[in-house]
Design an enzyme around this catalytic site. Structure first.
Site, short mmCIF file in Angstrom:
data_model
loop_
_atom_site.label_atom_id
_atom_site.label_comp_id
_atom_site.label_asym_id
_atom_site.label_seq_id
_atom_site.Cartn_x
_atom_site.Cartn_y
_atom_site.Cartn_z
N LYS A 115 -11.71 7.03 4.80
CA LYS A 115 -12.04 7.39 3.42
C LYS A 115 -12.57 8.81 3.29
CE LYS A 115 -13.67 4.57 0.45
NZ LYS A 115 -14.54 3.68 -0.33
N SER A 125 -15.81 -2.01 -10.66
CA SER A 125 -16.77 -1.13 -10.00
C SER A 125 -18.09 -1.04 -10.75
CB SER A 125 -16.18 0.28 -9.88
OG SER A 125 -17.13 1.19 -9.38
N GLU A 184 -6.60 -4.57 -4.83
CA GLU A 184 -7.54 -3.56 -4.34
C GLU A 184 -6.96 -2.15 -4.42
OE1 GLU A 184 -10.66 -4.54 -3.39
OE2 GLU A 184 -9.96 -6.54 -3.98
N ASP A 241 0.86 -1.18 0.00
CA ASP A 241 0.00 0.00 0.00
C ASP A 241 0.90 1.24 0.00
OD1 ASP A 241 -3.25 0.37 1.07
OD2 ASP A 241 -1.96 2.13 0.95
N TYR A 298 -13.11 7.94 -13.06
CA TYR A 298 -12.94 6.76 -12.21
C TYR A 298 -13.61 5.55 -12.85
CZ TYR A 298 -13.90 3.38 -8.54
OH TYR A 298 -14.02 2.20 -7.83
#
Length: 312
Positions: A180, A118, A76, A37, A141
Site C-alpha cells: 500500500k 469507510s 473490496e 482485481d 475518497y
C-alpha cells in the site's frame, strides 16, 4: 466441508490488503472463491500466494460480467488512497463500478453483498462515531464512500430481496498491507523504521488517538455480516477503543525487543488533522453479532510475529 455447505463467493479487490485476507479465509473454510482485481492500485500477486481459486485480472468499471451465480459478493475493490485528488477517477472507480456490480448481482440472483465503506464518511464529526450521525467527508475518497452508502440504500429500496451491508472500516493494520506504500498503516510504517534502528517519528506529542483495528477482526466482521446480517445498512468496523501513538510504539518496542524513544515532529496538517477516531460498535454487536478478538497489544503481537516469520 461437504458439498452441501460449500459456497461460491466473489471477492473484488481480492489481491489487495483486506480483500486477500477475506479470500484466503473463505477458502480455508472450504468455500470456492473467485477473485477479481485490476492489479493497478493496491493489488499484488504476492498477497495471493497459496490461493487455489480463480483470479480475474480486470477493471470492474469495464469488465463484462458473465451471468454467473455466487452465494455472496465481498466488494473490496476501490481506490483507497485518500490523497488522490482526481475527483472523476475516484467517483468512477468507487461509485460507478459499485453501481455496475449491484446491477450484475441483481440480474444474477445474488442476494447478499458486503462492501467496504469507510470511517472517512464521518470526517471530523463528533466521536464516538455512530452510524446515524450526519456524514461530513473531508476528501473526495470519503465523499465517494458516502455516495456508495446512498447508492446501496436506494438499491435495496428497489430490490427488497437483497441484503446489502456496508462496513465502515476504521484504522486497519495487519498482514497484506505491504504493497500500500504511503497508505500502509502507521503500525507497519513505524515497524519498518524501528527495524532499521531508527526512532519512530510521530507528530508532537504522540497523543493523537486512533481506533486501530487488526485485519483479522475486519475479516471477522465481514463474515459476521455474511452469516448474521439480516438488515441492510452501514455498520462500524472497529474496536470501539481509541489508543494513542505512544501506546502503539510501546507495543512495537515490546514485541520487537527494542527500546526506541519516539521522535516528535511538528504536524504540518494541524489545522485539519483528526485528533481522535473512535467508533461506536453497539449496532455491529447487536445486529451482526460482532465483537473484536484483538486489542492493540494482542494485534501487534500477532502482526510482529508474522512479519518476523515472513522476514519483512
Amino acid at each position: 466441508m461437504d458439498a452441501k455447505n460449500r459456497k461460491k463467493y466473489l471477492v473484488t479487490g481480492g489481491a489487495g490488503f483486506i480483500g486477500s485476507n477475506i479470500a484466503k479465509t473463505l477458502e480455508a473454510q472450504g468455500h470456492e472463491v473467485t477473485v477479481i482485481d485490476d492489479f493497478r492500485k493496491n493489488g499484488h500477486f504476492k498477497n495471493l500466494i497459496g490461493f487455489k481459486g480463480d483470479v480475474i485480472a480486470a477493471d470492474l468499471l469495464t469488465y463484462q460480467f458473465e451471468d454467473t451465480y455466487f452465494d455472496a459478493i465481498f466488494h473490496e475493490g476501490a481506490i483507497t488512497d485518500t490523497t488522490v485528488m482526481d475527483q472523476r477517477e475516484m467517483m468512477e472507480q468507487n461509485v460507478e463500478a459499485f453501481k455496475k456490480l449491484l446491477k450484475f448481482a441483481a440480474k444474477s440472483g445474488i442476494k447478499k453483498i458486503v462492501y467496504a465503506s469507510s470511517a472517512a464518511t464521518y470526517g471530523n464529526g463528533p466521536v464516538p462515531n455512530v452510524e446515524t450521525q450526519p456524514t461530513h467527508p473531508e476528501n473526495v475518497y470519503g465523499f465517494s464512500k458516502v455516495i456508495m452508502d446512498n447508492v446501496a440504500r436506494q438499491f435495496v429500496e428497489e430490490n427488497h430481496d437483497m441484503t446489502i451491508i456496508g462496513l465502515r472500516y476504521f484504522n486497519v493494520y495487519g498482514p497484506g498491507e505491504y504493497y500500500k506504500g504511503k497508505m500502509a498503516s502507521m503500525v507497519y510504517q513505524l515497524y519498518l523504521q524501528m527495524k532499521e534502528g531508527k526512532r519512530p517519528r510521530v507528530f508532537k506529542f504522540g497523543e493523537q488517538q486512533r481506533d486501530f483495528v487488526y485485519v483479522k477482526d475486519i475479516v471477522k466482521i465481514n463474515l459476521c455480516a455474511l452469516n448474521n446480517g439480516k438488515e441492510s445498512g452501514v455498520y462500524n468496523a472497529a474496536t470501539g477503543i481509541p489508543r494513542d501513538y505512544n501506546a502503539m510504539i510501546a507495543c512495537l518496542n515490546k514485541e520487537m525487543g527494542t527500546n526506541l524513544e519516539p521522535e516528535y515532529i511538528d504536524n504540518p496538517y494541524a489545522s485539519f488533522f483528526q485528533v481522535k477516531t473512535q467508533a461506536d460498535i453497539a449496532k455491529s454487536k447487536e445486529k451482526l453479532g460482532y465483537t473484536p478478538d484483538y486489542t492493540l497489544e494482542t494485534g501487534i503481537a500477532d502482526y510482529v510475529k508474522i512479519l518476523k516469520a515472513e522476514n519483512r
